[in-house]
Design an enzyme around this catalytic site. Sequence first.
Site, PDB file in Angstrom:
ATOM      1  N   ARG A 175       0.716  -1.226   0.103  1.00  0.00           N
ATOM      2  CA  ARG A 175      -0.005   0.117   0.058  1.00  0.00           C
ATOM      3  C   ARG A 175       0.837   1.128   0.144  1.00  0.00           C
ATOM      4  O   ARG A 175       0.566   2.353   0.567  1.00  0.00           O
ATOM      5  CB  ARG A 175      -0.996  -0.026   1.218  1.00  0.00           C
ATOM      6  N   SER A 233     -10.726  -0.467   3.792  1.00  0.00           N
ATOM      7  CA  SER A 233      -9.980  -0.782   5.002  1.00  0.00           C
ATOM      8  C   SER A 233      -9.385   0.497   5.588  1.00  0.00           C
ATOM      9  O   SER A 233      -8.624   1.085   4.894  1.00  0.00           O
ATOM     10  CB  SER A 233      -8.827  -1.574   4.603  1.00  0.00           C
ATOM     11  N   GLU A 289      -5.121   4.070   6.574  1.00  0.00           N
ATOM     12  CA  GLU A 289      -4.850   3.849   5.180  1.00  0.00           C
ATOM     13  C   GLU A 289      -5.350   5.079   4.412  1.00  0.00           C
ATOM     14  O   GLU A 289      -4.393   5.641   3.672  1.00  0.00           O
ATOM     15  CB  GLU A 289      -5.561   2.533   4.422  1.00  0.00           C
TER      16      GLU A 289
HETATM   17  C1  LIG Z   1     -15.546  -0.092  -0.541  1.00  0.00           C
HETATM   18  C2  LIG Z   1     -13.921   0.209  -0.625  1.00  0.00           C
HETATM   19  C3  LIG Z   1     -13.337  -1.128  -0.712  1.00  0.00           C
HETATM   20  C4  LIG Z   1     -11.916  -0.874  -1.033  1.00  0.00           C
HETATM   21  N1  LIG Z   1     -11.007  -1.928  -1.141  1.00  0.00           N
HETATM   22  C5  LIG Z   1      -9.792  -1.856  -1.605  1.00  0.00           C
HETATM   23  C6  LIG Z   1      -8.780  -3.092  -1.542  1.00  0.00           C
HETATM   24  O1  LIG Z   1      -9.398  -4.303  -1.445  1.00  0.00           O
HETATM   25  N2  LIG Z   1      -7.654  -2.881  -1.826  1.00  0.00           N
HETATM   26  C7  LIG Z   1      -7.020  -1.501  -1.954  1.00  0.00           C
HETATM   27  O2  LIG Z   1      -5.867  -1.548  -2.113  1.00  0.00           O
HETATM   28  N3  LIG Z   1      -7.677  -0.444  -1.695  1.00  0.00           N
HETATM   29  C8  LIG Z   1      -9.014  -0.530  -1.408  1.00  0.00           C
HETATM   30  N4  LIG Z   1      -9.831   0.589  -1.075  1.00  0.00           N
HETATM   31  C9  LIG Z   1      -9.291   1.880  -1.282  1.00  0.00           C
HETATM   32  C10 LIG Z   1      -9.234   2.605  -2.385  1.00  0.00           C
HETATM   33  O3  LIG Z   1     -10.449   2.142  -3.429  1.00  0.00           O
HETATM   34  C11 LIG Z   1      -8.130   2.791  -3.392  1.00  0.00           C
HETATM   35  O4  LIG Z   1      -7.020   3.331  -2.588  1.00  0.00           O
HETATM   36  C12 LIG Z   1      -8.097   3.270  -4.603  1.00  0.00           C
HETATM   37  O5  LIG Z   1      -6.970   3.141  -5.328  1.00  0.00           O
HETATM   38  C13 LIG Z   1      -8.159   5.060  -4.561  1.00  0.00           C
HETATM   39  O6  LIG Z   1      -8.699   5.578  -5.579  1.00  0.00           O
HETATM   40  P1  LIG Z   1      -9.167   6.871  -5.826  1.00  0.00           P
HETATM   41  O7  LIG Z   1      -9.398   7.061  -6.955  1.00  0.00           O
HETATM   42  O8  LIG Z   1     -10.820   6.782  -5.280  1.00  0.00           O
HETATM   43  O9  LIG Z   1      -8.469   7.747  -5.061  1.00  0.00           O
HETATM   44  P2  LIG Z   1      -8.933   9.084  -4.166  1.00  0.00           P
HETATM   45  O10 LIG Z   1      -9.265   8.640  -2.979  1.00  0.00           O
HETATM   46  O11 LIG Z   1      -9.720  10.143  -5.136  1.00  0.00           O
HETATM   47  O12 LIG Z   1      -7.302   9.627  -4.023  1.00  0.00           O
HETATM   48  C14 LIG Z   1      -6.341   9.208  -3.040  1.00  0.00           C
HETATM   49  C15 LIG Z   1      -5.046   9.830  -3.374  1.00  0.00           C
HETATM   50  O13 LIG Z   1      -4.612   9.604  -4.404  1.00  0.00           O
HETATM   51  C16 LIG Z   1      -4.302  10.642  -5.179  1.00  0.00           C
HETATM   52  N5  LIG Z   1      -4.460  10.839  -6.477  1.00  0.00           N
HETATM   53  C17 LIG Z   1      -5.798  10.443  -7.032  1.00  0.00           C
HETATM   54  N6  LIG Z   1      -5.631  10.383  -8.435  1.00  0.00           N
HETATM   55  C18 LIG Z   1      -4.309  10.864  -8.912  1.00  0.00           C
HETATM   56  C19 LIG Z   1      -3.380  11.024 -10.047  1.00  0.00           C
HETATM   57  N7  LIG Z   1      -4.177  11.139 -11.215  1.00  0.00           N
HETATM   58  N8  LIG Z   1      -2.464  11.464  -9.917  1.00  0.00           N
HETATM   59  C20 LIG Z   1      -1.718  11.493  -8.416  1.00  0.00           C
HETATM   60  N9  LIG Z   1      -2.353  11.237  -7.242  1.00  0.00           N
HETATM   61  C21 LIG Z   1      -3.861  11.041  -7.368  1.00  0.00           C
HETATM   62  C22 LIG Z   1      -5.225  11.828  -4.157  1.00  0.00           C
HETATM   63  O14 LIG Z   1      -4.613  13.038  -4.697  1.00  0.00           O
HETATM   64  C23 LIG Z   1      -4.926  10.931  -3.003  1.00  0.00           C
HETATM   65  O15 LIG Z   1      -3.831  11.537  -2.223  1.00  0.00           O
HETATM   66  C24 LIG Z   1     -11.285   0.575  -1.116  1.00  0.00           C
HETATM   67  C25 LIG Z   1     -12.058   1.533  -0.610  1.00  0.00           C
HETATM   68  C26 LIG Z   1     -13.563   1.411  -0.482  1.00  0.00           C
HETATM   69  C27 LIG Z   1     -14.459   2.691  -0.272  1.00  0.00           C
END
Ligand SMILES: Cc1cc2nc3c(=O)[nH]c(=O)nc-3n(C[C@H](O)[C@H](O)[C@H](O)COP(=O)(O)OP(=O)(O)OC[C@H]3O[C@@H](n4cnc5c(N)ncnc54)[C@H](O)[C@@H]3O)c2cc1C
Length: 398
Positions: free
Chosen positions: A172, A289, A390
């Site tokens: 992560r 998580s 996380e």
């Molecule tokens: C129900 C649920 C289940 C999940 N299950 C998992 C799982 O099984 N495994 C897992 O690893 N994670 C899981 N996650 C966490 C999450 O889905 C991941 O971390 C996902 O990759 C976040 O993506 P996002 O686009 O929503 O990021 P955001 O929440 O929009 O952003 C997170 C971070 O990334 C940065 N960011 C976003 N886009 C960019 C870009 N283009 N360039 C640079 N930085 C950027 C943002 O600035 C921020 O700092 C889960 C979340 C939820 C709600």
Amino acid sequence: MALSETPRFSDITTIAVGGRIARFVEPTTRAAFLEAVIMADTTGKPLCVIGGGSNMLVSDDDFDGVVIRDARREISVLDEVTPVEEGADPSVTISATAGVHWDDFVAYCVRMGLAGVEALSGIPGTVGASVVQNIGAYGQEVASTVSSVEVWDREERTVKTLKSDELQFSYRDSLLKRSMYTNGAHSAPSRYFPSPRYIVLEVTFTLKHATHNTVNMTQLARALNVTVGQDFEIGEIRRAVLDIRAGKGMVEDEHRYMNHWMKDTVVSSEIYDTMSLEDEDRNRYSCGSFFMNPILSQEVADTLPQDAPRFDAELPDGSKGIKTSAAWLIDHAGFKPGYKIDESSRAGLSTKHTLSLTNRGDARAVDIIELARVIRDGVRQTYGVTLVPEPVFIGVEL
Ligand SMILES: Cc1cc2nc3c(=O)[nH]c(=O)nc-3n(C[C@H](O)[C@H](O)[C@H](O)COP(=O)(O)OP(=O)(O)OC[C@H]3O[C@@H](n4cnc5c(N)ncnc54)[C@H](O)[C@@H]3O)c2cc1C
């Protein structure tokens, strides 16, 4: 743009928490995306590049900065995807722009017969953020299929291509995530916070042209009725993962896409087969998580009860460590699924497991933080282990 013409973070994050955004931009071209980032950095205001908002917890106060959400949703297959002859290299190179919904990308790959990301089905968010925190689940991690990431380097003000071995992927974590902090996740923010120094423009993956792939995780193997290490059809792996995730409330809630600010951010995801519109599931209003699985030194791991889960892992300095389960620690410290500080609390643990802190309706960031503190402190008192969150915290502290 006036405040009323912009979303609140609660409109665009999966936990549905967070205040009004001063400026919100959705570029539809690469040039416009770059221009928006450069403009934001020039103003000196905080810049938040957001994807699906599924890994952030944001304060209820107004955010006096710029939020950029990449509206490009393009997937390009750079090699021909045709069945390969016996003995030929089955690798296929495929790229996706940062704004592609992650599960749209997985669904596309599975449909094209490309193996390598099927066990990551149903993870909310975007391709851009997948490499920031090196998403992983059910025996796969995105790091193992990423070949390079095209980024805008906000320090050197130039576009760069970072190869997989330059991205310093670990559990992560990545170079990108670390660039948001001065000394590792949740330490003091760097000047780029709450986004990385490197803004992801596009990710290139190397997948395998194959109908089957190896099942690497016990729970998934059980669901498919095979043993770990056996191969299974990738479409079936995807379906099984989506079913397991839906059963745990670990997918997004469909209702969020009815919100004006979320419409059109997803193309064809099949995750919605697992949802029921009548039946809003508050367990899905989370950041996934909330706490990472701690990686401990052997010495600390030896102090845990015999039945605490233990897996070989690497400590940040590269030495041997032991990974244990945050869910196990939380549960055994007395916080059971559904736990709330008191009955009227608007935040609570998921009723299905102890991994997610959830918004039970109208929760504010302070409610989530208060719950997180009680749980972190309870685990620390019981086991002497300090859980590290996380999600990215914006304007809030634990
Ligand atoms: C129900 C649920 C289940 C999940 N299950 C998992 C799982 O099984 N495994 C897992 O690893 N994670 C899981 N996650 C966490 C999450 O889905 C991941 O971390 C996902 O990759 C976040 O993506 P996002 O686009 O929503 O990021 P955001 O929440 O929009 O952003 C997170 C971070 O990334 C940065 N960011 C976003 N886009 C960019 C870009 N283009 N360039 C640079 N930085 C950027 C943002 O600035 C921020 O700092 C889960 C979340 C939820 C709600």
